[in-house]
Enzyme design. Structure first.
Site, mmCIF file in Angstrom:
data_model
loop_
_atom_site.group_PDB
_atom_site.id
_atom_site.type_symbol
_atom_site.label_atom_id
_atom_site.label_comp_id
_atom_site.label_asym_id
_atom_site.label_seq_id
_atom_site.Cartn_x
_atom_site.Cartn_y
_atom_site.Cartn_z
ATOM 1 N N THR A 127 38.479 -40.923 17.813
ATOM 2 C CA THR A 127 37.531 -41.795 17.112
ATOM 3 C C THR A 127 36.764 -40.797 15.895
ATOM 4 O O THR A 127 36.913 -39.559 16.064
ATOM 5 C CB THR A 127 36.226 -42.199 17.900
ATOM 6 N N ASP A 128 36.325 -41.491 14.875
ATOM 7 C CA ASP A 128 35.966 -41.078 13.612
ATOM 8 C C ASP A 128 34.723 -40.212 14.201
ATOM 9 O O ASP A 128 34.036 -39.193 13.297
ATOM 10 C CB ASP A 128 35.620 -41.933 12.599
ATOM 11 N N GLU A 129 34.032 -40.804 15.438
ATOM 12 C CA GLU A 129 32.675 -40.116 15.651
ATOM 13 C C GLU A 129 32.575 -38.683 16.002
ATOM 14 O O GLU A 129 31.687 -37.945 15.854
ATOM 15 C CB GLU A 129 32.267 -41.095 16.869
ATOM 16 N N TYR A 152 29.028 -38.999 24.145
ATOM 17 C CA TYR A 152 30.311 -39.668 23.951
ATOM 18 C C TYR A 152 31.085 -38.930 22.869
ATOM 19 O O TYR A 152 32.364 -38.502 23.506
ATOM 20 C CB TYR A 152 30.234 -41.173 23.514
ATOM 21 N N LYS A 156 34.724 -36.836 23.431
ATOM 22 C CA LYS A 156 35.933 -37.267 22.888
ATOM 23 C C LYS A 156 36.494 -35.894 21.804
ATOM 24 O O LYS A 156 37.644 -35.709 21.777
ATOM 25 C CB LYS A 156 35.908 -38.127 21.704
HETATM 26 P P1 NAD Z 1 36.865 -50.045 26.494
HETATM 27 O O1 NAD Z 1 35.773 -49.419 26.893
HETATM 28 O O2 NAD Z 1 37.141 -51.405 26.093
HETATM 29 O O3 NAD Z 1 38.166 -49.649 27.443
HETATM 30 C C1 NAD Z 1 38.354 -48.462 28.127
HETATM 31 C C2 NAD Z 1 39.457 -48.742 29.367
HETATM 32 O O4 NAD Z 1 39.623 -47.419 30.036
HETATM 33 C C3 NAD Z 1 39.125 -49.646 30.485
HETATM 34 O O5 NAD Z 1 39.913 -50.519 30.767
HETATM 35 C C4 NAD Z 1 38.998 -48.779 31.711
HETATM 36 O O6 NAD Z 1 38.895 -49.333 32.880
HETATM 37 C C5 NAD Z 1 39.704 -47.710 31.368
HETATM 38 N N1 NAD Z 1 39.032 -46.445 32.021
HETATM 39 C C6 NAD Z 1 37.852 -45.978 31.964
HETATM 40 N N2 NAD Z 1 37.834 -44.735 32.548
HETATM 41 C C7 NAD Z 1 39.121 -44.676 33.252
HETATM 42 C C8 NAD Z 1 39.701 -43.757 33.892
HETATM 43 N N3 NAD Z 1 39.042 -42.596 34.645
HETATM 44 N N4 NAD Z 1 41.075 -43.902 34.782
HETATM 45 C C9 NAD Z 1 41.887 -45.012 33.977
HETATM 46 N N5 NAD Z 1 41.327 -45.801 33.220
HETATM 47 C C10 NAD Z 1 40.034 -45.725 32.689
HETATM 48 O O7 NAD Z 1 37.268 -48.758 25.237
HETATM 49 P P2 NAD Z 1 37.821 -49.243 24.004
HETATM 50 O O8 NAD Z 1 37.139 -49.746 22.875
HETATM 51 O O9 NAD Z 1 39.181 -50.157 24.135
HETATM 52 O O10 NAD Z 1 38.577 -47.748 23.420
HETATM 53 C C11 NAD Z 1 39.731 -47.581 23.795
HETATM 54 C C12 NAD Z 1 39.947 -46.065 23.157
HETATM 55 O O11 NAD Z 1 39.773 -46.023 21.889
HETATM 56 C C13 NAD Z 1 38.910 -44.957 23.611
HETATM 57 O O12 NAD Z 1 39.438 -43.780 23.852
HETATM 58 C C14 NAD Z 1 37.881 -45.133 22.279
HETATM 59 O O13 NAD Z 1 37.147 -43.717 22.476
HETATM 60 C C15 NAD Z 1 38.865 -45.118 21.463
HETATM 61 N N6 NAD Z 1 38.271 -45.776 20.237
HETATM 62 C C16 NAD Z 1 37.548 -46.765 20.258
HETATM 63 C C17 NAD Z 1 36.942 -47.181 19.035
HETATM 64 C C18 NAD Z 1 36.248 -48.674 19.024
HETATM 65 O O14 NAD Z 1 35.751 -48.996 17.993
HETATM 66 N N7 NAD Z 1 36.035 -49.465 20.440
HETATM 67 C C19 NAD Z 1 37.104 -46.675 18.038
HETATM 68 C C20 NAD Z 1 37.820 -45.477 17.818
HETATM 69 C C21 NAD Z 1 38.641 -44.925 19.174
HETATM 70 O O1 TDX Z 2 22.526 -53.385 20.336
HETATM 71 C C1 TDX Z 2 22.869 -52.808 19.234
HETATM 72 N N1 TDX Z 2 22.178 -52.839 18.228
HETATM 73 C C2 TDX Z 2 22.543 -51.898 17.046
HETATM 74 O O2 TDX Z 2 21.636 -51.986 16.174
HETATM 75 C C3 TDX Z 2 23.922 -51.821 19.468
HETATM 76 C C4 TDX Z 2 24.877 -51.992 20.763
HETATM 77 C C5 TDX Z 2 24.297 -51.275 18.204
HETATM 78 N N2 TDX Z 2 23.529 -51.289 17.129
HETATM 79 C C6 TDX Z 2 24.016 -50.392 16.201
HETATM 80 C C7 TDX Z 2 24.450 -48.966 16.483
HETATM 81 C C8 TDX Z 2 25.481 -48.578 15.677
HETATM 82 O O3 TDX Z 2 25.068 -48.305 14.228
HETATM 83 O O4 TDX Z 2 25.389 -50.912 15.701
HETATM 84 C C9 TDX Z 2 26.200 -49.761 15.105
HETATM 85 C C10 TDX Z 2 27.619 -50.033 16.068
HETATM 86 O O5 TDX Z 2 27.322 -49.641 17.557
HETATM 87 P P1 TDX Z 2 28.391 -49.794 18.558
HETATM 88 O O6 TDX Z 2 29.082 -51.155 18.478
HETATM 89 O O7 TDX Z 2 27.751 -49.293 19.802
HETATM 90 O O8 TDX Z 2 29.390 -48.697 17.870
HETATM 91 P P2 TDX Z 2 29.457 -47.069 17.602
HETATM 92 O O9 TDX Z 2 28.194 -46.429 18.222
HETATM 93 O O10 TDX Z 2 29.498 -47.051 16.031
HETATM 94 O O11 TDX Z 2 30.730 -46.488 18.131
HETATM 95 C C11 TDX Z 2 31.946 -47.447 18.240
HETATM 96 O O12 TDX Z 2 32.698 -47.056 17.074
HETATM 97 C C12 TDX Z 2 33.372 -45.740 17.577
HETATM 98 C C13 TDX Z 2 32.824 -47.332 19.464
HETATM 99 O O13 TDX Z 2 31.761 -47.972 20.562
HETATM 100 C C14 TDX Z 2 33.251 -46.155 19.868
HETATM 101 O O14 TDX Z 2 34.141 -46.487 21.199
HETATM 102 C C15 TDX Z 2 33.994 -45.726 18.675
HETATM 103 O O15 TDX Z 2 34.673 -44.499 18.943
#
Ligand code: NAD
Ligand code: TDX
Length: 346
Positions: A127-129, A152, A156
């Site tokens: 992730t970019d975070e 988090y 990562k």
């Molecule tokens: P998500 O939380 O929707 O899904 C996570 C999945 O991993 C679930 O199916 C869960 O059951 C499984 N899991 C969790 N712990 C586990 C374990 N110990 N063993 C096996 N399976 C397990 O997450 P997401 O948003 O789909 O993110 C997927 C990946 O992409 C993550 O690595 C996250 O850091 C990365 N990522 C997410 C975003 C975003 O915006 N959501 C952005 C950049 C990177």
């Molecule tokens: O209730 C809320 N109110 C609010 O203002 C929530 C849940 C979030 N926010 C704000 C916080 C952030 O500035 O919205 C923005 C986005 O929040 P999230 O959806 O929780 O995402 P973020 O924290 O930016 O992280 C996401 O992007 C990078 C994903 O959850 C991560 O898994 C990914 O790595």
């Protein structure tokens, strides 16, 4: 070609499996998932039925070394694509324990098993975070030093560092991808976009943190999946590739656009206590992926948002099943208020 995908029942993993199984008929995929609160087999139920010869599900925890070693046996997989993680910043603030276990220890177990089985290509979905927070200007590049700010993102960054060390020490053929905020179908409604869309559709308040001025760079999940595929197929081992949507919005702008798109009033917005340590701004320079992988985002935010809202409207039963049980306890703990099941009073 046979792939192991971890975390394939989550948001991005399920979109990735769907994308590959519907675009490459020569691929078979095994999905290893623990089915945490965020893992939902419903997300792939149609493919599990229609593609049963090319799709296999294994229920298990990536922290469980003997289970992982029994899945990743020599010659079984051409590549491992690692999505499985605890992924929500707010939950990592409530309790970082599961983040350390899954994101760090789980990655170590997966790296060891993949190395033992001589896996030819491993992709770490990051992730970019991990880069921390930007001020009002500038972009994250692959050279930006890691400076994670939440439990988090620290977990990562730690797993990225482990991957880097396996490349350096053992010549392990790993690639790291780092992407900005994804949105699209099947996203768990704890993340801001599906939370706000589903609350707005039910006339419930939208809890906006602080002044709503934090900036995120939005990318449609299918564009991210295309990027991960390009990194797997064309990337160089040992390299990092950033992906972003080129769509920076403050949270308040995002919320206004979303409310306009669903036709709901701005009076649904509630400004609530800010997230502790809230990163101000993320924005990605994805020119390396453009240059070296031939990748760029294709889906405009307006079109992607319209389709995503339509998806949540037509999957109200999927949302309703999630927003019951344990979700309601999380909501009460996180927001200090019960999730109303009836429309909020005006
Ligand atoms: P998500 O939380 O929707 O899904 C996570 C999945 O991993 C679930 O199916 C869960 O059951 C499984 N899991 C969790 N712990 C586990 C374990 N110990 N063993 C096996 N399976 C397990 O997450 P997401 O948003 O789909 O993110 C997927 C990946 O992409 C993550 O690595 C996250 O850091 C990365 N990522 C997410 C975003 C975003 O915006 N959501 C952005 C950049 C990177
Ligand atoms: O209730 C809320 N109110 C609010 O203002 C929530 C849940 C979030 N926010 C704000 C916080 C952030 O500035 O919205 C923005 C986005 O929040 P999230 O959806 O929780 O995402 P973020 O924290 O930016 O992280 C996401 O992007 C990078 C994903 O959850 C991560 O898994 C990914 O790595």
């Amino acid at each position: 070609m046979r792939l192991l995908v971890t975390g394939g029942c989550g948001f991005i993993g399920s979109n990735f499996i769907r994308h590959l199984l519907t675009t490459d008929s020569a691929l078979s995929i095994t999905n290893l998932d623990k089915l945490t609160y965020a893992g939902n087999p419903e997300n792939l139920a149609d493919l599990a039925a229609s593609q049963s010869s090319r799709y296999e599900f294994v229920h298990g925890d990536i922290v469980d070394r003997s289970l992982v070693e029994s899945v990743i046996t020599p010659g079984r997989f051409d590549a491992v694509i690692h999505f499985a993680a605890e992924s929500h910043v707010d939950r990592s603030i409530l309790d970082s324990g599961p983040f350390i276990q899954t994101n760090i220890v789980g990655t170590q177990v997966l790296l060891d098993a993949s190395r033992k089985a001589n896996i030819g290509r491993y992709v770490q979905v990051s992730t970019d975070e991990v880069y921390g927070s930007l001020g009002p200007t500038g972009l994250f590049t692959e050279e930006t030093p890691l400076a994670p700010n939440s439990p988090y993102s620290a977990s990562k960054a730690a797993s990225d560092m482990l991957v880097r060390s396996y490349v350096h020490t053992f010549g392990f053929p790993a690639i790291i991808t780092r992407c900005s905020n994804n949105y699209g179908p099947y996203q768990f409604p704890e993340k801001v976009l599906p939370l706000f869309v589903s609350n707005a559709l039910a006339d419930l308040p939208l809890p906006l943190y602080g002044a709503g001025l934090n900036v995120r760079d939005w990318i449609h999940v299918v564009d991210h999946c295309r990027g991960i595929e390009a990194a797997w197929r064309k990337g160089q081992p040992g390299e990092v590739y950033n992906f972003g949507g080129g769509c920076e919005l403050t949270n308040v702008e995002l919320t206004h656009r979303l409310l306009d798109a669903v036709g709901k009033p701005r009076s649904l917005i509630r400004f609530v206590t800010d997230r502790p340590g809230h990163d101000l701004r993320y924005a990605i320079d994805y020119s390396k992926a453009q240059r070296e992988l031939g990748w760029s985002p294709q889906i405009s935010f307006d079109a992607g948002l319209r389709d995503t809202i339509a998806w949540y409207q037509s999957h109200s039963d999927w949302v309703a099943r999630i927003k019951s049980g344990a979700y309601r306890n999380y909501y009460a703990e996180q927001y200090g208020t019960r999730l109303a099941s009836k429309p909020a009073a005006p």
